[in-house]
Design a protein around this motif. Structure first.
Motif, PDB file in Angstrom:
ATOM      1  N   MET A  20       6.160  -3.294  12.522  1.00  9.13           N
ATOM      2  CA  MET A  20       6.572  -3.591  11.146  1.00  9.13           C
ATOM      3  C   MET A  20       7.817  -4.477  11.133  1.00  9.13           C
ATOM      4  N   ALA A  21       8.252  -4.928  12.288  1.00 11.90           N
ATOM      5  CA  ALA A  21       9.472  -5.742  12.340  1.00 11.90           C
ATOM      6  C   ALA A  21       9.311  -7.042  11.580  1.00 11.90           C
ATOM      7  N   GLN A  22       8.082  -7.574  11.519  1.00 13.40           N
ATOM      8  CA  GLN A  22       7.885  -8.866  10.862  1.00 13.40           C
ATOM      9  C   GLN A  22       8.248  -8.793   9.383  1.00 13.40           C
ATOM     10  N   ASP A  23       7.817  -7.710   8.699  1.00 12.35           N
ATOM     11  CA  ASP A  23       8.141  -7.560   7.280  1.00 12.35           C
ATOM     12  C   ASP A  23       9.647  -7.457   7.071  1.00 12.35           C
ATOM     13  N   THR A  24      10.295  -6.669   7.936  1.00 14.17           N
ATOM     14  CA  THR A  24      11.747  -6.509   7.811  1.00 14.17           C
ATOM     15  C   THR A  24      12.457  -7.828   8.075  1.00 14.17           C
ATOM     16  N   ALA A  25      12.001  -8.550   9.091  1.00 13.68           N
ATOM     17  CA  ALA A  25      12.611  -9.848   9.411  1.00 13.68           C
ATOM     18  C   ALA A  25      12.412 -10.832   8.264  1.00 13.68           C
ATOM     19  N   THR A  26      11.235 -10.801   7.644  1.00 17.52           N
ATOM     20  CA  THR A  26      10.962 -11.689   6.514  1.00 17.52           C
ATOM     21  C   THR A  26      11.915 -11.397   5.357  1.00 17.52           C
ATOM     22  N   ALA A  27      12.143 -10.103   5.082  1.00 20.49           N
ATOM     23  CA  ALA A  27      13.065  -9.725   4.003  1.00 20.49           C
ATOM     24  C   ALA A  27      14.481 -10.194   4.320  1.00 20.49           C
ATOM     25  N   GLU A  67      23.192  -7.706  -1.400  1.00 23.46           N
ATOM     26  CA  GLU A  67      22.474  -6.448  -1.586  1.00 23.46           C
ATOM     27  C   GLU A  67      21.097  -6.507  -0.926  1.00 23.46           C
ATOM     28  N   ALA A  68      20.425  -7.655  -1.051  1.00 26.04           N
ATOM     29  CA  ALA A  68      19.115  -7.810  -0.404  1.00 26.04           C
ATOM     30  C   ALA A  68      19.243  -7.747   1.110  1.00 26.04           C
ATOM     31  N   LEU A  69      20.307  -8.347   1.640  1.00 30.65           N
ATOM     32  CA  LEU A  69      20.500  -8.310   3.092  1.00 30.65           C
ATOM     33  C   LEU A  69      20.804  -6.889   3.551  1.00 30.65           C
ATOM     34  N   ARG A  70      21.628  -6.166   2.798  1.00 29.15           N
ATOM     35  CA  ARG A  70      21.893  -4.761   3.147  1.00 29.15           C
ATOM     36  C   ARG A  70      20.603  -3.945   3.113  1.00 29.15           C
ATOM     37  N   ASP A  71      19.766  -4.224   2.114  1.00 30.79           N
ATOM     38  CA  ASP A  71      18.512  -3.491   2.019  1.00 30.79           C
ATOM     39  C   ASP A  71      17.621  -3.776   3.222  1.00 30.79           C
ATOM     40  N   GLY A  72      17.573  -5.054   3.641  1.00 31.56           N
ATOM     41  CA  GLY A  72      16.782  -5.394   4.826  1.00 31.56           C
ATOM     42  C   GLY A  72      17.307  -4.709   6.073  1.00 31.56           C
ATOM     43  N   ILE A  78      16.158   2.176   9.603  1.00 29.08           N
ATOM     44  CA  ILE A  78      15.250   3.308   9.428  1.00 29.08           C
ATOM     45  C   ILE A  78      14.044   3.185  10.346  1.00 29.08           C
ATOM     46  N   ARG A  79      13.466   1.983  10.423  1.00 28.73           N
ATOM     47  CA  ARG A  79      12.300   1.769  11.276  1.00 28.73           C
ATOM     48  C   ARG A  79      12.663   1.934  12.751  1.00 28.73           C
ATOM     49  N   GLU A  80      13.850   1.446  13.131  1.00 27.49           N
ATOM     50  CA  GLU A  80      14.271   1.573  14.529  1.00 27.49           C
ATOM     51  C   GLU A  80      14.416   3.042  14.918  1.00 27.49           C
ATOM     52  N   ARG A  81      14.996   3.843  14.013  1.00 27.67           N
ATOM     53  CA  ARG A  81      15.125   5.271  14.303  1.00 27.67           C
ATOM     54  C   ARG A  81      13.760   5.954  14.376  1.00 27.67           C
ATOM     55  N   ALA A  82      12.829   5.533  13.497  1.00 27.23           N
ATOM     56  CA  ALA A  82      11.488   6.126  13.504  1.00 27.23           C
ATOM     57  C   ALA A  82      10.782   5.869  14.833  1.00 27.23           C
ATOM     58  N   ILE A  83      10.929   4.658  15.354  1.00 22.51           N
ATOM     59  CA  ILE A  83      10.315   4.332  16.645  1.00 22.51           C
ATOM     60  C   ILE A  83      10.941   5.173  17.754  1.00 22.51           C
ATOM     61  N   ALA A  84      12.273   5.310  17.714  1.00 14.87           N
ATOM     62  CA  ALA A  84      12.950   6.095  18.748  1.00 14.87           C
ATOM     63  C   ALA A  84      12.495   7.552  18.711  1.00 14.87           C
ATOM     64  N   VAL A  85      12.344   8.118  17.502  1.00 17.04           N
ATOM     65  CA  VAL A  85      11.884   9.503  17.384  1.00 17.04           C
ATOM     66  C   VAL A  85      10.458   9.646  17.888  1.00 17.04           C
ATOM     67  N   GLU A  86       9.607   8.682  17.544  1.00 17.66           N
ATOM     68  CA  GLU A  86       8.204   8.725  17.969  1.00 17.66           C
ATOM     69  C   GLU A  86       8.087   8.650  19.485  1.00 17.66           C
ATOM     70  N   GLN A 148       8.892  -3.532  21.902  1.00 20.53           N
ATOM     71  CA  GLN A 148       9.287  -4.883  21.511  1.00 20.53           C
ATOM     72  C   GLN A 148       9.822  -4.895  20.083  1.00 20.53           C
ATOM     73  N   GLU A 149       9.176  -4.101  19.202  1.00 24.21           N
ATOM     74  CA  GLU A 149       9.633  -4.026  17.818  1.00 24.21           C
ATOM     75  C   GLU A 149      11.033  -3.436  17.742  1.00 24.21           C
ATOM     76  N   ALA A 150      11.286  -2.380  18.521  1.00 21.19           N
ATOM     77  CA  ALA A 150      12.618  -1.782  18.532  1.00 21.19           C
ATOM     78  C   ALA A 150      13.656  -2.797  19.000  1.00 21.19           C
ATOM     79  N   ALA A 151      13.306  -3.574  20.034  1.00 13.28           N
ATOM     80  CA  ALA A 151      14.231  -4.594  20.538  1.00 13.28           C
ATOM     81  C   ALA A 151      14.464  -5.684  19.490  1.00 13.28           C
ATOM     82  N   ASP A 152      13.395  -6.090  18.796  1.00 12.46           N
ATOM     83  CA  ASP A 152      13.526  -7.122  17.764  1.00 12.46           C
ATOM     84  C   ASP A 152      14.399  -6.647  16.606  1.00 12.46           C
ATOM     85  N   LEU A 153      14.212  -5.385  16.212  1.00 12.31           N
ATOM     86  CA  LEU A 153      15.006  -4.843  15.110  1.00 12.31           C
ATOM     87  C   LEU A 153      16.484  -4.752  15.475  1.00 12.31           C
TER      88      LEU A 153
END
Length: 375
Positions: A20-27, A67-72, A78-86, A148-153
């Motif tokens: 899901m890194a692509q969506d976050t990077a796009t934002a 604000e948009a950058l903070r949201d991204g 959040i996604r990085e932590r989810a990957i680490a937990v998984e 790779q996604e965790a590294a990209d994030l």
């Protein structure tokens, strides 16, 4: 080999990781583009014929972009932590699979094709291996994608420091230019001239907001215009004067049990406060224990009181257009590394500043929800 295949099948039964890194990077890229556009607007605003309006829009653009950058970044953390937990939850299974595969890799290839049960067992083992091999490959690819996604994030969050620094600096420059432009503005119509002596006496003789609001009529020296803004038709649909979150509503008590007949709105530091509708500026300055206050009159007999600002713009008696900058909130802007720390810990932008908003019709406060739409 059978143990390794069973373990692989158990792993494949669980949910596969998705990139899901692509969506976050796009934002984040979109937010960076908005900040870049704000930077260009700042340069253009300095040469604009209406510098105040142009700089007001520029400050808003910076606030929205940040604000948009903070949201991204928040979503990335959040996604990085989810990957680490998984991955942490699968650590034992992955270790067992890797150990089994390592043992298999050390055995001579011809022995892997043999089975102690004879030719039938060997054939069955071959069929199982044929079925599981693509699944093993898919699992390996999913694991590689998660890593790779965790590294990209992580890289995305670190690369945002430069963008944050430029955005925060640009926003501060725009705010300073806006303050200067407003102090030099002389083109707004005056509804009345203020009697400074009467205002000072009113301030000295009143100890409540009710008393001060009731005595405002005494501060008018000369009526200069019969034009009175009238926002009655917009009643119930007016936007809040600042970007933020309502902490307490009309009559809600705070932690100490004190209830006030207005809204308490949490805002980010140095947020821009603007006129929600065209209104007359009836008062600006320090008032009692409310700090810096701006009192607007959007319709005859209706007062909107904004308290808790660090800076208040305008001249008493001016008729301000809708969206005009009325002031700035206080507080210190966080440094880029502090913003990254907040997002990494799962928090959003800090909102330690609070704006108090009260609406009065005649001599009594009313629920602001009757005039303002919820944020």
């Amino acid at each position: 080999m059978r143990a390794a295949l069973l373990l692989a099948l158990a792993l494949l039964a669980g949910p596969a990781g998705t990139a899901m890194a692509q969506d976050t990077a796009t934002a984040a890229q979109a937010a960076a583009a908005r900040l870049a556009a704000a930077s260009q607007s700042l340069a253009a605003a300095q040469a604009s014929r209406d510098r105040v309006a142009a700089l007001t829009e520029t400050v808003r653009a910076y606030e929205e972009g940040l604000e948009a950058l903070r949201d991204g970044l928040r979503r990335a953390a959040i996604r990085e932590r989810a990957i680490a937990v998984e991955l942490g939850a699968k650590r034992a299974e992955i270790a067992g699979l890797l150990g089994a595969l390592l043992s298999m890799s050390r055995a001579p290839a011809p022995l892997l094709l043999l089975h102690p049960a004879g030719s039938l067992g060997t054939a069955r083992s071959g069929l199982i291996a044929t079925e599981v091999t693509p699944a093993l490959q898919a699992q390996a690819e999913a694991l590689r994608a998660d890593l790779q996604e965790a590294a990209d994030l992580a890289a995305l969050q670190q690369s945002a420091i430069g963008t944050l620094e430029e955005g925060l600096a640009g926003a501060q420059t725009a705010r300073s230019a806006l303050s200067e432009a407003i102090s030099e503005r002389t083109d707004l119509p005056l509804r009345f001239s203020e009697d400074p002596v009467a205002t000072a006496l009113l301030l000295a003789s009143t100890d409540t907001l009710d008393a001060f609001a009731s005595g405002l009529a005494q501060t008018v020296d000369t009526e200069l215009s019969s034009t009175v803004p009238d926002a009655s038709a917009l009643k119930g649909s007016i936007a809040l004067p600042v970007q933020g979150q309502v902490l307490r509503g009309f009559g809600e008590a705070d932690a100490s049990g004190v209830a006030r007949p207005g809204l308490v709105i949490a805002t980010a530091p140095r947020s821009l406060v603007s006129t929600p509708v065209a209104a007359t500026l009836r008062f600006r300055g320090e008032l009692l224990d409310y700090g810096n206050v701006a009192i607007l009159e959007p319709a005859a007999g209706v007062l909107v009181i904004l308290a808790g600002l660090a800076e208040v713009y305008g001249r008493t008696g001016e008729i301000l257009p809708e969206g005009a900058a009325i002031g700035l909130m206080g507080g210190e802007l966080p440094a880029p590394h502090e913003i990254l720390t907040e997002t990494a810990q799962g928090g959003g932008a800090r909102q330690p500043e609070t704006l108090y908003l009260e609406v009065r019709e005649g001599d009594a406060p009313v629920d602001p929800a009757t005039w303002f739409a919820p944020a």
